[in-house]
Write a protein that holds these residues in place. Structure first.
Motif, PDB file in Angstrom:
ATOM      1  N   ARG A 106      -0.798   2.066   7.437  1.00  0.00           N
ATOM      2  CA  ARG A 106       0.652   2.160   7.295  1.00  0.00           C
ATOM      3  C   ARG A 106       0.970   2.592   5.876  1.00  0.00           C
ATOM      4  O   ARG A 106       0.599   1.923   4.906  1.00  0.00           O
ATOM      5  N   ALA A 107       1.659   3.729   5.748  1.00  0.00           N
ATOM      6  CA  ALA A 107       2.003   4.246   4.427  1.00  0.00           C
ATOM      7  C   ALA A 107       3.206   3.482   3.870  1.00  0.00           C
ATOM      8  O   ALA A 107       3.990   2.903   4.622  1.00  0.00           O
ATOM      9  N   ASP A 121       5.422   5.618   7.573  1.00  0.00           N
ATOM     10  CA  ASP A 121       4.658   6.417   8.532  1.00  0.00           C
ATOM     11  C   ASP A 121       3.255   5.851   8.727  1.00  0.00           C
ATOM     12  O   ASP A 121       2.754   5.083   7.910  1.00  0.00           O
ATOM     13  N   LEU A 123      -0.778   6.754   8.995  1.00  0.00           N
ATOM     14  CA  LEU A 123      -1.772   7.737   8.576  1.00  0.00           C
ATOM     15  C   LEU A 123      -3.037   7.512   9.373  1.00  0.00           C
ATOM     16  O   LEU A 123      -3.386   6.384   9.723  1.00  0.00           O
ATOM     17  N   LYS A 130      -1.135  12.695   8.519  1.00  0.00           N
ATOM     18  CA  LYS A 130       0.078  11.979   8.893  1.00  0.00           C
ATOM     19  C   LYS A 130       0.207  12.020  10.410  1.00  0.00           C
ATOM     20  O   LYS A 130      -0.010  13.062  11.040  1.00  0.00           O
ATOM     21  N   LEU A 161      -2.674  12.505  -1.249  1.00  0.00           N
ATOM     22  CA  LEU A 161      -1.871  11.293  -1.081  1.00  0.00           C
ATOM     23  C   LEU A 161      -0.662  11.267  -2.000  1.00  0.00           C
ATOM     24  O   LEU A 161       0.116  10.312  -1.956  1.00  0.00           O
ATOM     25  N   ASN A 172       0.088   7.971  -4.112  1.00  0.00           N
ATOM     26  CA  ASN A 172      -0.369   6.806  -3.372  1.00  0.00           C
ATOM     27  C   ASN A 172      -1.874   6.614  -3.510  1.00  0.00           C
ATOM     28  O   ASN A 172      -2.597   7.501  -3.971  1.00  0.00           O
ATOM     29  N   LEU A 208      -5.391   4.750  -1.393  1.00  0.00           N
ATOM     30  CA  LEU A 208      -5.935   4.144  -0.180  1.00  0.00           C
ATOM     31  C   LEU A 208      -7.019   3.133  -0.531  1.00  0.00           C
ATOM     32  O   LEU A 208      -7.808   3.340  -1.464  1.00  0.00           O
ATOM     33  N   CYS A 254      -2.451   1.414   2.139  1.00  0.00           N
ATOM     34  CA  CYS A 254      -1.953   2.540   1.354  1.00  0.00           C
ATOM     35  C   CYS A 254      -0.906   1.974   0.405  1.00  0.00           C
ATOM     36  O   CYS A 254       0.085   1.378   0.840  1.00  0.00           O
ATOM     37  N   ARG A 269       1.535   2.245  -3.338  1.00  0.00           N
ATOM     38  CA  ARG A 269       2.187   3.124  -4.307  1.00  0.00           C
ATOM     39  C   ARG A 269       1.533   2.946  -5.679  1.00  0.00           C
ATOM     40  O   ARG A 269       1.493   1.831  -6.205  1.00  0.00           O
TER      41      ARG A 269
END
Length: 414
Positions: free
Chosen positions: A263-264, A268, A270, A310, A324, A327, A329, A338, A340
């Motif tokens: 989950r981004a 969204d 990924l 995505k 990314l 961001n 991972l 994920c 920031r």
């Protein structure tokens, strides 16, 4: 002059867990503020992930925590039993999911040592107990069926400590278990099926007849499960009857890649593919034999490529992402994350922090070197987290996000 408790708590709520714990050991006043912060759950929400591992200390196995924020290693003092005796199959919300020497599952908070026993392994659909003359369980009968197919008509008879090598793959938790209301999702064999257990359950609930799941994530109260062919299933676990629908069809054939669903921060989903160096034929044959304990420390499987996509749930397709952006991972035997980079300034944007989670390799080659590092998505190159490595190769190190509670810490040299 002592600072008022409200001011101390306001300051402490901005600290990383390890700084918070050290602050709480300064004096009684600071300890009180620390305890209140933890009890009220007002700790800083953006805790930087750490690598949990075991290492040799004075001839015995100890448990360590490597802080990415501080680039420093700590030794953890846990409650009995010690982590090196456990097989780690997951990490979520600051808790790890472990299998003990009898293949029973527990949630463990490595910071506090608190444990929550999960339902007995004999309540998993494919596992039945075999009792000795005194009525105690001394072996398990493990059946090779999935609901779609039967791999073998003959069940395997396994000792309690052997079952974990065959049965468990990965587990995630829906929310912080300390809140008392959570769901554990277990990806297990044969053929990577799903079973779930809610907090307070006395048995596992099997979700047939689907298989070949690689990873799972919760989003907006729904469970999204990713198969090895890129297909995504959406499960609604909220009602009396569990429902499932396919939200993305297969996008590829069978591969030897590891796949993740994430989950981004922007909401969204990924889908991430992780590729490895190929092995020669001899090593491929060896990795298929879970019963063999291979001791070759030169046996290595390195990450060579990571691709991020995505998930467009409206068009029901994948869109490959070049990078990314800002961001980060975090991939491995943890809940896929994920983050920031601006909220985690000590992590590198557009990088993937990965740990070893290739099932056959880590079970079949327990003394093999672990595939752990940082992958730069701009130049497709990987580098080590720390050199020389701090960890023993078994159990495999796992990423976890510290859940601030009581801890006994002792810095050791890195």
């Amino acid at each position: 002059m002592e600072l008022p408790q409200d001011i101390l708590m306001s300051i402490f709520s901005t600290l990383e867990v390890l700084d918070l714990i050290r602050a709480g050991s300064v004096c009684n006043s600071w300890r009180s503020a620390y305890t209140s912060i933890c009890s009220l759950g007002h700790c800083k929400p953006q805790q930087t992930p750490c690598l949990l591992y075991t290492f040799e200390s004075d001839g015995t196995k100890a448990t360590g925590l490597y802080s990415l924020a501080e680039k420093k290693a700590y030794m953890l003092t846990l409650l009995d039993p010690a982590l090196p005796s456990r097989f780690i199959i997951g990490s979520s919300h600051g808790w790890i999911i472990t299998a003990d020497e009898r293949s029973e599952l527990h949630l463990v908070n490595p910071i506090t040592g608190k444990q929550i026993a999960l339902p007995p392994v004999t309540t998993i659909e494919q596992v039945k107990p075999i009792f000795d003359d005194s009525g105690a369980v001394h072996k398990y009968k493990y059946s090779w069926y999935t609901g779609q197919m039967t791999v073998s008509d003959s069940p395997s008879i396994l000792a309690p400590d052997e079952l974990q090598n065959f049965l468990f793959n990965k587990a995630i938790v829906s929310s912080d278990p300390s809140g008392g209301n959570f769901i554990v999702v277990l990806i297990h064999n044969p053929h990577l099926q799903l079973s779930i257990a809610r907090s307070g359950d006395d048995k596992w609930t099997w979700l047939p007849p689907h298989k070949d799941y690689e990873d799972c994530i919760f989003r907006d109260g729904l469970l999204y499960a990713l198969t090895s062919e890129g297909e995504i299933h959406e499960y609604d676990l909220s009602g009396p009857a569990i429902t499932r629908k396919i939200v993305l069809n297969k996008v590829k054939g069978f591969t030897c890649e590891n796949m993740y669903i994430v989950r981004a921060p922007f909401g969204d989903l990924l889908q991430v593919w992780r590729s490895y160096d190929p092995l020669d034929d001899e090593d491929e044959d060896a990795s298929d034999d879970l019963e063999a304990d291979h001791d070759d420390e030169s046996y290595v499987w390195n990450t060579t490529m990571i691709k991020v996509h995505k998930v467009d749930l409206v068009a029901r397709m994948l869109v490959e992402a070049c990078d990314l952006g800002e961001n980060v991972l975090i991939l491995g035997h943890n809940q896929s994350l994920c983050l920031r980079a601006e909220e985690y300034p000590l992590l590198k944007a557009n990088h993937v922090y990965f740990s070893d989670d290739r099932e056959l390799y880590i079970k079949g080659c327990k003394n093999g070197c672990r595939d752990i590092g940082v992958f730069n998505l701009e130049n497709n190159c990987a580098e080590e987290i720390v050199s020389p490595q701090l960890w023993s190769n078994w159990p495999p190190p796992v990423w976890m996000t510290p859940n601030a509670r009581k801890i006994s810490l002792e810095t050791h040299s890195s």
